[in-house]
Design a protein around this motif. Structure first.
Motif, PDB file in Angstrom:
ATOM      1  N   THR A  34       0.824  -1.109  -0.092  1.00 34.79           N
ATOM      2  CA  THR A  34      -0.082  -0.058   0.051  1.00 34.79           C
ATOM      3  C   THR A  34       0.757   1.232  -0.031  1.00 34.79           C
ATOM      4  N   ALA A  35       1.963   1.333   0.704  1.00 30.93           N
ATOM      5  CA  ALA A  35       2.949   2.277   0.875  1.00 30.93           C
ATOM      6  C   ALA A  35       3.333   2.824  -0.509  1.00 30.93           C
ATOM      7  N   GLU A  36       3.659   1.834  -1.455  1.00 28.93           N
ATOM      8  CA  GLU A  36       4.061   2.309  -2.602  1.00 28.93           C
ATOM      9  C   GLU A  36       3.295   2.925  -3.491  1.00 28.93           C
ATOM     10  N   VAL A  37       2.056   2.375  -3.327  1.00 28.89           N
ATOM     11  CA  VAL A  37       0.955   2.821  -4.224  1.00 28.89           C
ATOM     12  C   VAL A  37       0.584   4.502  -3.685  1.00 28.89           C
ATOM     13  N   GLU A  38       0.546   4.360  -2.633  1.00 31.15           N
ATOM     14  CA  GLU A  38       0.192   5.652  -1.864  1.00 31.15           C
ATOM     15  C   GLU A  38       1.463   6.941  -2.033  1.00 31.15           C
ATOM     16  N   SER A  39       2.463   6.469  -2.238  1.00 33.55           N
ATOM     17  CA  SER A  39       3.796   7.267  -2.419  1.00 33.55           C
ATOM     18  C   SER A  39       3.552   7.772  -3.902  1.00 33.55           C
ATOM     19  N   ALA A  40       3.166   6.762  -4.817  1.00 29.74           N
ATOM     20  CA  ALA A  40       3.054   7.086  -6.150  1.00 29.74           C
ATOM     21  C   ALA A  40       1.831   8.254  -6.377  1.00 29.74           C
ATOM     22  N   TYR A  51      -6.980  22.762  -5.369  1.00 27.25           N
ATOM     23  CA  TYR A  51      -7.319  21.851  -6.253  1.00 27.25           C
ATOM     24  C   TYR A  51      -8.795  21.159  -6.198  1.00 27.25           C
ATOM     25  N   GLU A  52      -9.571  21.168  -7.065  1.00 29.19           N
ATOM     26  CA  GLU A  52     -10.767  20.517  -7.061  1.00 29.19           C
ATOM     27  C   GLU A  52     -10.961  19.103  -7.452  1.00 29.19           C
ATOM     28  N   PRO A  53     -11.801  18.341  -6.655  1.00 29.40           N
ATOM     29  CA  PRO A  53     -12.075  16.978  -7.311  1.00 29.40           C
ATOM     30  C   PRO A  53     -12.773  16.867  -8.429  1.00 29.40           C
ATOM     31  N   GLY A  54     -12.396  15.922  -9.353  1.00 27.99           N
ATOM     32  CA  GLY A  54     -13.202  15.866 -10.722  1.00 27.99           C
ATOM     33  C   GLY A  54     -12.817  14.581 -11.473  1.00 27.99           C
ATOM     34  N   GLU A  55     -13.426  14.081 -12.537  1.00 33.20           N
ATOM     35  CA  GLU A  55     -13.340  12.878 -13.227  1.00 33.20           C
ATOM     36  C   GLU A  55     -11.653  13.169 -14.044  1.00 33.20           C
ATOM     37  N   GLN A  56     -11.604  14.306 -14.524  1.00 30.52           N
ATOM     38  CA  GLN A  56     -10.244  14.528 -15.259  1.00 30.52           C
ATOM     39  C   GLN A  56      -9.150  14.167 -14.282  1.00 30.52           C
ATOM     40  N   LEU A  57      -9.224  14.696 -12.899  1.00 26.44           N
ATOM     41  CA  LEU A  57      -8.281  14.620 -12.181  1.00 26.44           C
ATOM     42  C   LEU A  57      -7.796  13.229 -11.532  1.00 26.44           C
ATOM     43  N   LYS A  58      -9.006  12.551 -11.446  1.00 25.62           N
ATOM     44  CA  LYS A  58      -9.033  11.153 -11.204  1.00 25.62           C
ATOM     45  C   LYS A  58      -8.325  10.191 -12.105  1.00 25.62           C
ATOM     46  N   TYR A 103      -3.514   7.448 -14.318  1.00 28.87           N
ATOM     47  CA  TYR A 103      -2.654   7.423 -15.400  1.00 28.87           C
ATOM     48  C   TYR A 103      -0.983   7.337 -14.863  1.00 28.87           C
ATOM     49  N   ASN A 104      -0.929   8.463 -13.941  1.00 26.33           N
ATOM     50  CA  ASN A 104       0.464   8.554 -13.403  1.00 26.33           C
ATOM     51  C   ASN A 104       0.844   7.515 -12.527  1.00 26.33           C
ATOM     52  N   VAL A 105       0.110   6.944 -11.709  1.00 23.82           N
ATOM     53  CA  VAL A 105       0.526   5.765 -11.136  1.00 23.82           C
ATOM     54  C   VAL A 105       0.852   4.574 -11.997  1.00 23.82           C
ATOM     55  N   ARG A 106       0.123   4.443 -12.919  1.00 23.85           N
ATOM     56  CA  ARG A 106       0.522   3.541 -13.984  1.00 23.85           C
ATOM     57  C   ARG A 106       1.800   3.496 -14.492  1.00 23.85           C
ATOM     58  N   MET A 107       1.985   4.772 -14.970  1.00 22.14           N
ATOM     59  CA  MET A 107       3.353   5.239 -15.370  1.00 22.14           C
ATOM     60  C   MET A 107       4.506   5.132 -14.358  1.00 22.14           C
TER      61      MET A 107
END
Length: 630
Positions: free
Chosen positions: A527-533, A567-574, A579-583
């Protein structure tokens, strides 16, 4: 853990300024560690000889797996090392404690001489109430100087203290009083948090209704509320002090006599009463305060924890006072009345060593660096981190904005059960963001598989301690079987319950709790690795990750995210976050869901309680949540 797993390691590092190299109590790491390995008992004996003993030990260590006895036959009183030896020497009129109120208007200062007198008076007051060596005393107090006085007063007469954090509710307090069979409860009328008065005494009143062991309640009245005391059972803190003598002979304690019981809080189940003893704990906390923090006589040390946690026991009270430090204590929270309050206090007091939690650092990141820029932080010499892994992004922010790219950051890994620092990057050594560091001299730690065999660098495994150390817990109160379980797995080594990975240089990164591993399609994801990303991305202030049952993958990943201001929550941010976690980590570690939240459930020591998130997500009972903040 079903298998070991590869971990992507970043080789980024920072070298300390030249002035920190070869100018520390410890000296360079490699020679110091070799000295320890050459003769471990001599190493610990030399440390122990820096302290005062009533009678020296017959043997440094008796080890009968999983039970250790340290400095056997030795007699001591820990308060003699925290107080008497300073009062009888050059530190008699040195400032021991500086206290700052939450409103930032009130400040109190106590020298070692004054603290010594107060402790002895309170110790005598306890004796006048019938408290004897071995009796249990429960402290449920706000963070004021009287709290420190009460702790040391118990230790002076050999009473076993059990401190309960003053934010717990009546049920949590009751369970700890009942398990420890506390004879005395020490409390106050109120504590203050975010400008509000919290009525501690009314919580105690409820907590002791079904606690037959309690004979007396000592109440520190600090407000103008005129709280009335019940004559038969309740006494005023300062009234009993006024009736007590100024001098109290220190109780002669055996090295293996219990000093305190501390009930753990955290992400797993019912709290455990961890038992620490006098001699080994004293040596371990003194050693790490002096040699890991590189504590100097001119330092002003601020650990932002509370005495209700092991960090407060070890690195507010016993360790720093044993070294003769000036210790700052404060009721303030990091963002009240504004997110600059801690930096203002550092500037006002001239703090040189600052020790806090990654949760606080990430909160400051959320508010932005402008708050820190308002204040002069040039007094800072050493920065520390405690409580959970310090992710690389938080390390870099802390290093640049608070340490001005010059202060070493000591990211410490240890536990309530260990009593002292175990893994850290020592002052003067190369720092690697995301890595706690190496086992400190005195500790043999490793990353192993489930059978206790060392794993290769870059491969995740189980963090273990291979040999005993002085400040290790001796048992779990009323549950020795639970203690033995710590030494029953992974080759019979002490198993911390954490997953970790080593790099080629022996630096250790803590990945997360073993029970915080998510198995996605047969792959173990920490979990820590994903959280860090997630936290590595600019909009994210904090993140917590859980595993959810999935028909195809076994488990899928859900992330709970709090955003930085602006920053505001939204689908684009999600979608961008996923995507950035995947990369960063690959498709196997991508969250299937992200939920934006205002806050994350945490213990009062700042650890995220993922099991609460998981229980809520799956409609289950979260179990014991007595340690949950708010």
């Amino acid at each position: 853990m079903s298998e070991n797993f590869d971990v992507k390691l970043d080789n980024k590092s920072h070298l300390p300024e030249y002035s920190y190299i070869d100018n520390t109590w410890m000296g360079r790491y490699e020679p110091a560690y070799r000295r320890f390995l050459d003769d471990p008992e001599r190493f610990w004996s030399e440390i122990a000889h820096e302290l005062d003993w009533i009678k020296p030990w017959d043997k440094v260590l008796e080890w009968n797996h999983p039970y250790a006895k340290w400095f056997t036959g030795a007699k001591l009183n820990i308060t003699c090392n925290c107080l008497d030896r300073h009062v009888l020497g050059d530190r008699r009129n040195k400032v021991a404690l500086i206290w700052r109120a939450e409103n930032d208007l009130e400040e109190r200062v106590m020298t070692y001489r004054q603290l010594h007198t107060q402790v002895m008076r309170f110790a005598n007051a306890l004796k006048n109430l019938g408290v004897k060596k071995g009796d249990k005393v429960c402290l449920y107090m706000p963070f004021v100087p009287e709290h420190v006085v009460a702790i040391l007063g118990c230790a002076r007469i050999g009473a076993v203290h059990t401190i309960v954090y003053g934010g717990f509710g009546a049920d949590a307090l009751n369970s700890r009083i009942r398990d420890s069979k506390a004879k005395i409860v020490i409390t106050a009328d109120v504590s203050y948090r975010r400008g509000k008065a919290i009525m501690l005494k009314s919580i105690v009143d409820e907590a002791i209704t079904n606690a037959p062991s309690v004979e007396k309640v000592i109440v520190l009245r600090r407000s103008n509320l005129n709280v009335e005391l019940i004559q038969e059972k309740e006494v005023d803190f300062y009234e009993i002090m006024e009736q007590a003598e100024n001098y109290c002979e220190p109780e002669e304690m055996d090295s293996e006599d219990p000093l305190f019981i501390l009930y753990t809080s955290g992400t797993t189940g019912t709290p455990k009463g961890v038992v620490h003893t006098c001699g080994g704990y004293m040596v371990g906390t003194y050693y790490t305060t002096k040699y890991v923090f590189d504590m100097r006589d001119t330092d002003v040390h601020w650990c932002t924890a509370d005495p209700g946690w092991i960090t407060g026991h070890s690195y507010i009270v016993y360790g720093p006072l044993a070294t003769g430090a000036t210790v700052l204590i404060s009721e303030t929270v990091p963002d009240y009345p504004d997110p600059g309050i801690w930096w203002k206090i550092i500037e006002d007091i001239g703090v040189t060593i600052f020790y806090t939690a990654p949760t606080s650092i990430r909160m400051f990141m959320k508010y932005g660096e402008e708050w820190a820029k308002k204040y002069n932080l040039d007094s800072l010499r050493v920065l520390g981190s405690v409580g959970e892994p310090l992710n690389p992004e938080a390390f870099e922010w802390y290093y640049r904005n608070i340490g001005k790219s010059k202060c070493p950051i000591i990211d410490t890994w240890w536990q309530t059960e260990t009593g002292m620092h175990m893994i850290a990057t020592l002052v003067g050594e190369k720092m690697k963001p995301g890595f706690a560091g190496k086992p400190i001299p005195g500790i043999i730690a490793d990353v192993v598989d489930k059978d206790g065999n060392p794993v290769e660098p870059g491969i995740g495994g189980i963090l273990v301690i291979k040999t005993p150390w002085p400040s290790m817990m001796r048992t779990i109160h009323n549950n020795d079987e639970r203690y033995r379980q710590y030494w029953s797995g992974a080759g019979g080594y002490y198993t911390a319950g954490d997953l970790a990975v080593k790099d080629e240089e022996g630096y250790i990164m803590i990945i997360g709790r073993a029970d915080d591993v998510i198995i996605v399609a047969g792959h173990n994801i920490g979990t820590a690795e994903v959280e860090s990303a997630l936290v590595a991305q600019e909009p994210v202030a904090e993140a917590a990750v859980i595993g959810k049952p999935d028909v195809l993958k076994g488990q899928s990943i859900k992330a709970f995210v709090t955003l930085r201001v602006g920053y505001e929550p939204g689908e684009q941010l999600k979608n961008d976050l996923i995507y950035n976690v995947r990369m960063s980590l690959g498709p196997i570690a991508m969250p299937s869901e992200i939920e934006f939240v205002d806050t994350l459930p945490k213990t009062r020591s700042g650890k995220i309680m993922r099991r609460v998130l998981k229980a809520k997500e799956m409609g289950l009972d979260p179990g014991d949540i007595s340690t949950l903040d708010e």
